[in-house]
Motif scaffolding. Structure first.
Motif, PDB file in Angstrom:
ATOM      1  N   PHE A  57      73.481 -83.688  24.254  1.00 32.96           N
ATOM      2  CA  PHE A  57      72.519 -83.098  25.187  1.00 32.96           C
ATOM      3  C   PHE A  57      72.399 -81.603  24.937  1.00 32.96           C
ATOM      4  N   ASP A  58      71.162 -81.113  24.801  1.00 34.13           N
ATOM      5  CA  ASP A  58      70.881 -79.691  24.639  1.00 34.13           C
ATOM      6  C   ASP A  58      70.496 -79.115  26.003  1.00 34.13           C
ATOM      7  N   PRO A  59      71.383 -78.339  26.647  1.00 34.04           N
ATOM      8  CA  PRO A  59      71.092 -77.843  27.998  1.00 34.04           C
ATOM      9  C   PRO A  59      69.855 -76.941  28.062  1.00 34.04           C
ATOM     10  N   GLU A  60      69.531 -76.273  26.927  1.00 27.03           N
ATOM     11  CA  GLU A  60      68.401 -75.346  26.947  1.00 27.03           C
ATOM     12  C   GLU A  60      67.072 -76.080  26.992  1.00 27.03           C
ATOM     13  N   LEU A  64      67.998 -84.875  24.702  1.00 31.98           N
ATOM     14  CA  LEU A  64      69.076 -85.449  23.906  1.00 31.98           C
ATOM     15  C   LEU A  64      68.640 -85.467  22.447  1.00 31.98           C
ATOM     16  N   LYS A  65      69.517 -84.976  21.544  1.00 37.45           N
ATOM     17  CA  LYS A  65      69.154 -84.869  20.140  1.00 37.45           C
ATOM     18  C   LYS A  65      70.171 -85.582  19.267  1.00 37.45           C
ATOM     19  N   LEU A  66      69.672 -86.285  18.249  1.00 36.74           N
ATOM     20  CA  LEU A  66      70.546 -86.900  17.266  1.00 36.74           C
ATOM     21  C   LEU A  66      71.321 -85.787  16.557  1.00 36.74           C
ATOM     22  N   GLU A  79      64.064 -86.953  19.766  1.00 35.89           N
ATOM     23  CA  GLU A  79      64.630 -86.468  21.014  1.00 35.89           C
ATOM     24  C   GLU A  79      64.373 -87.474  22.125  1.00 35.89           C
ATOM     25  N   TYR A  80      65.286 -87.508  23.088  1.00 37.50           N
ATOM     26  CA  TYR A  80      65.126 -88.339  24.266  1.00 37.50           C
ATOM     27  C   TYR A  80      65.257 -87.459  25.505  1.00 37.50           C
ATOM     28  N   GLU A  81      64.493 -87.772  26.480  1.00 37.58           N
ATOM     29  CA  GLU A  81      64.689 -87.129  27.774  1.00 37.58           C
ATOM     30  C   GLU A  81      65.681 -87.971  28.576  1.00 37.58           C
ATOM     31  N   PRO A  82      66.519 -87.341  29.405  1.00 34.25           N
ATOM     32  CA  PRO A  82      67.442 -88.109  30.235  1.00 34.25           C
ATOM     33  C   PRO A  82      66.693 -89.157  31.055  1.00 34.25           C
ATOM     34  N   GLY A  83      67.176 -90.399  30.998  1.00 34.75           N
ATOM     35  CA  GLY A  83      66.539 -91.489  31.733  1.00 34.75           C
ATOM     36  C   GLY A  83      65.530 -92.270  30.934  1.00 34.75           C
ATOM     37  N   VAL A  84      65.125 -91.761  29.756  1.00 36.81           N
ATOM     38  CA  VAL A  84      64.113 -92.418  28.929  1.00 36.81           C
ATOM     39  C   VAL A  84      64.799 -93.153  27.786  1.00 36.81           C
ATOM     40  N   ARG A 141      83.409 -85.941  35.749  1.00 37.11           N
ATOM     41  CA  ARG A 141      83.182 -85.302  34.447  1.00 37.11           C
ATOM     42  C   ARG A 141      81.706 -85.357  34.060  1.00 37.11           C
ATOM     43  N   GLU A 142      81.273 -84.312  33.413  1.00 41.76           N
ATOM     44  CA  GLU A 142      79.873 -84.188  33.017  1.00 41.76           C
ATOM     45  C   GLU A 142      79.613 -84.987  31.743  1.00 41.76           C
ATOM     46  N   VAL A 143      78.484 -85.674  31.690  1.00 43.58           N
ATOM     47  CA  VAL A 143      78.079 -86.397  30.478  1.00 43.58           C
ATOM     48  C   VAL A 143      77.424 -85.402  29.524  1.00 43.58           C
ATOM     49  N   ILE A 144      77.941 -85.295  28.293  1.00 43.51           N
ATOM     50  CA  ILE A 144      77.377 -84.343  27.339  1.00 43.51           C
ATOM     51  C   ILE A 144      76.668 -85.039  26.181  1.00 43.51           C
ATOM     52  N   GLY A 145      76.768 -86.368  26.088  1.00 42.13           N
ATOM     53  CA  GLY A 145      76.097 -87.063  25.003  1.00 42.13           C
ATOM     54  C   GLY A 145      76.405 -88.546  25.032  1.00 42.13           C
TER      55      GLY A 145
END
Length: 529
Positions: A57-60, A64-66, A79-84, A141-145
């Motif tokens: 996940f790219d916070p900026e 979501l990026k491979l 790229e994916y958007e969260p939830g997609v 815990r935060e999901v980062i990928g």
């Protein structure tokens, strides 16, 4: 009941073997990115997993990026958007998803790898969340990928077993994934400043002759990349031998002045009375022996960079003149009243505590603040042991080529010596150590007895008083046997030929020391693919 337990053990055995291999590959000397690539390769090789990949996940950009894959992707920038999509759903919910058949799942988008219609009909997809490193319970815990694999259609029970296994693996890579997320943010920052080009990480700030694996040194290079394009004065701090001169060269190469001269002066290498004449030059007849006019280093570095190493050694008189050169951008040669304009970018370095020198009146306070615009601290080698092995291997390749030696690697016990030593001389001492080892080595492997006496210990040389003579011999014998099996890719017959003994003896010794010859064959085969 017993039969059921044995059946479960058989099912778990491949997973346990893979986990053992992953743990062995996640050593502190390995850079995080190469560790993750090796992990993905292990998943593909040990199981019927296809296209194992990690998405971060790219916070900026909030996407979501491979980030890493064991299989070339047709859409590297997908790229994916969260939830997609399935990946986005796993990230958003923090829960794993098992897709028994890709073609039949409406949320499966097939954006990254361009799978064929046949593959979509015959493959399942498993995606698990990668959580950030934390001591809190899983829920906090935060999901980062995410970590995902393709696998052939199989039973629901088998897919669930794969999923639980991948969740364990995802937990093991939490720290590495967090480093990757930080690296993505760093790359983005450097791109906005024009220090790197492209979106794939190609052309990153990677100075020649600087080998780094540790997070702390990547931060140092990040700082060098930030200050490089400016004309700000950089002050490099650190113990002797940590590579301050190499970092100064890297800063110069990252600046617009890279095509102009980089002039260097070690202020501790000359008597104080000669340093001023070196820096500012002198007129003919300025003193006895001045038979001709000489330009100083400030003039020679005009439009370029001047590197003053051990700047704390400057005399009070030289400090005053350097301060004037920085402030007014002009100098005067010794014996001349004419001022000369100079455009010089200054980089200074010292291992001394300048703040203490200022308090004692040995270093000008105003000069200290002038050169301390952008301080960079280079940690000693003992505080970044992840860098020791990559640097040692770099010097091994360099000196093996220089001295025409066919040395391939450093043995495991010798690596242990290198990583356990405290290195008071830092990289300079490590460089000398490897050069000496290459010179005295008449084999293809650097061993403990090739290392200088300062690194040797009773334990490393098998002369520990706790060891009997037979135990010491057995320890050395086992090391030779392991090296021979590595070279022969697990082939005991070839190992016997290399050791000039019979196959029966090698087979006996392998069993005696509990070695698994097959694992050496697997390790080599993986490295060749």
């Amino acid at each position: 009941m017993t039969q059921s337990i044995q059946t479960d053990d058989r099912r778990l055995q491949p997973y346990l073997g893979t986990l053992q291999k992953i743990v062995s590959e996640m050593g502190p000397q390995r850079p995080f990115q190469s560790t993750l690539k090796s992990l993905l390769h292990t998943l593909a090789e040990n199981h019927d997993f296809k296209r194992p990949h990690i998405v971060i996940f790219d916070p900026e950009t909030r996407t979501l990026k491979l980030s890493l894959t064991d299989t070339p992707a047709k859409a590297q920038n997908a790229e994916y958007e969260p939830g997609v999509g399935v990946t986005g759903q796993v990230f958003a919910s923090g829960q794993p998803v098992v897709v028994p058949c890709m073609k039949e799942h409406p949320a499966f988008l097939n954006k990254m790898f361009g799978r064929s219609e046949e593959e979509l009909a015959t493959l399942a997809f498993i995606c698990v969340p990668v959580l950030g490193p934390s001591d809190e319970p899983r829920e906090g815990r935060e999901v980062i990928g995410t970590l995902s694999v393709d696998t052939p259609n199989t039973s629901h029970a088998q897919l669930e077993a794969h999923c639980r296994f991948l969740e364990v693996v995802a937990g093991m890579i939490a720290n590495h994934a967090a480093y990757m997320q930080e690296e993505m943010a760093r790359q983005k920052h450097l791109m906005t400043q024009g220090l790197i080009v492209g979106d794939t990480g190609e052309g990153t700030f990677n100075p020649a002759n600087i080998v780094v694996a540790s997070k702390t040194m990547r931060l140092v290079l990040n700082q060098a990349a930030q200050v490089g394009p400016s004309r700000a004065t950089a002050l490099l701090r650190g113990e002797s031998g940590t590579g301050k001169e190499l970092l100064a060269e890297a800063i110069h190469q990252a600046s617009p002045r890279r095509d102009m001269p980089l002039i260097k002066l070690n202020c501790a290498a000359l008597p104080s009375e000669l340093v001023e004449s070196e820096l500012f030059g002198y007129q003919k007849g300025a003193f006895t022996g001045a038979i001709q006019t000489k330009k100083g280093l400030f003039e020679l570095a005009h439009k370029g960079t001047l590197f003053l190493d051990e700047v704390g050694e400057l005399s009070p008189s030289a400090q005053a003149k350097v301060l004037r050169a920085i402030q007014e951008q002009e100098i005067q040669r010794l014996g001349s009243e004419q001022t000369i304009l100079v455009d010089v970018r200054l980089i200074c370095a010292t291992h001394q505590p300048l703040e203490e020198l200022v308090e004692k009146g040995l270093f000008r306070e105003d000069l200290y603040y002038r050169i301390n615009v952008f301080p960079i601290f280079i940690p000693p080698l003992r505080e970044r042991r992840e860098d020791i092995l990559p640097i040692a291997e770099h010097f091994l390749r360099m000196y093996a080529e220089e001295y025409s030696k066919s040395i391939k690697r450093i043995s495991t016990p010798a690596i242990d010596l290198l990583t356990q030593y405290h290195w008071p001389g830092n990289i300079r001492e490590l460089k000398n150590c490897i050069e000496r080892a290459v010179l005295v080595c008449d084999e293809q492997v650097i061993r403990t007895y090739h290392m200088p006496p300062s690194l040797q210990t009773a334990e490393s040389t098998a002369t520990d008083t706790n060891l009997s003579f037979c135990e010491a011999v057995a320890k050395f014998e086992q090391e030779l046997l392991v090296d021979a099996l590595k070279k022969a890719r697990g082939n005991m017959l070839q190992a016997a030929r290399d050791l000039r003994v019979s196959y029966r003896i090698v087979n006996y010794k392998v069993k005696k020391y509990g070695l698994d010859a097959k694992k050496f064959a697997v390790a080599k085969a993986r490295g060749m693919k």
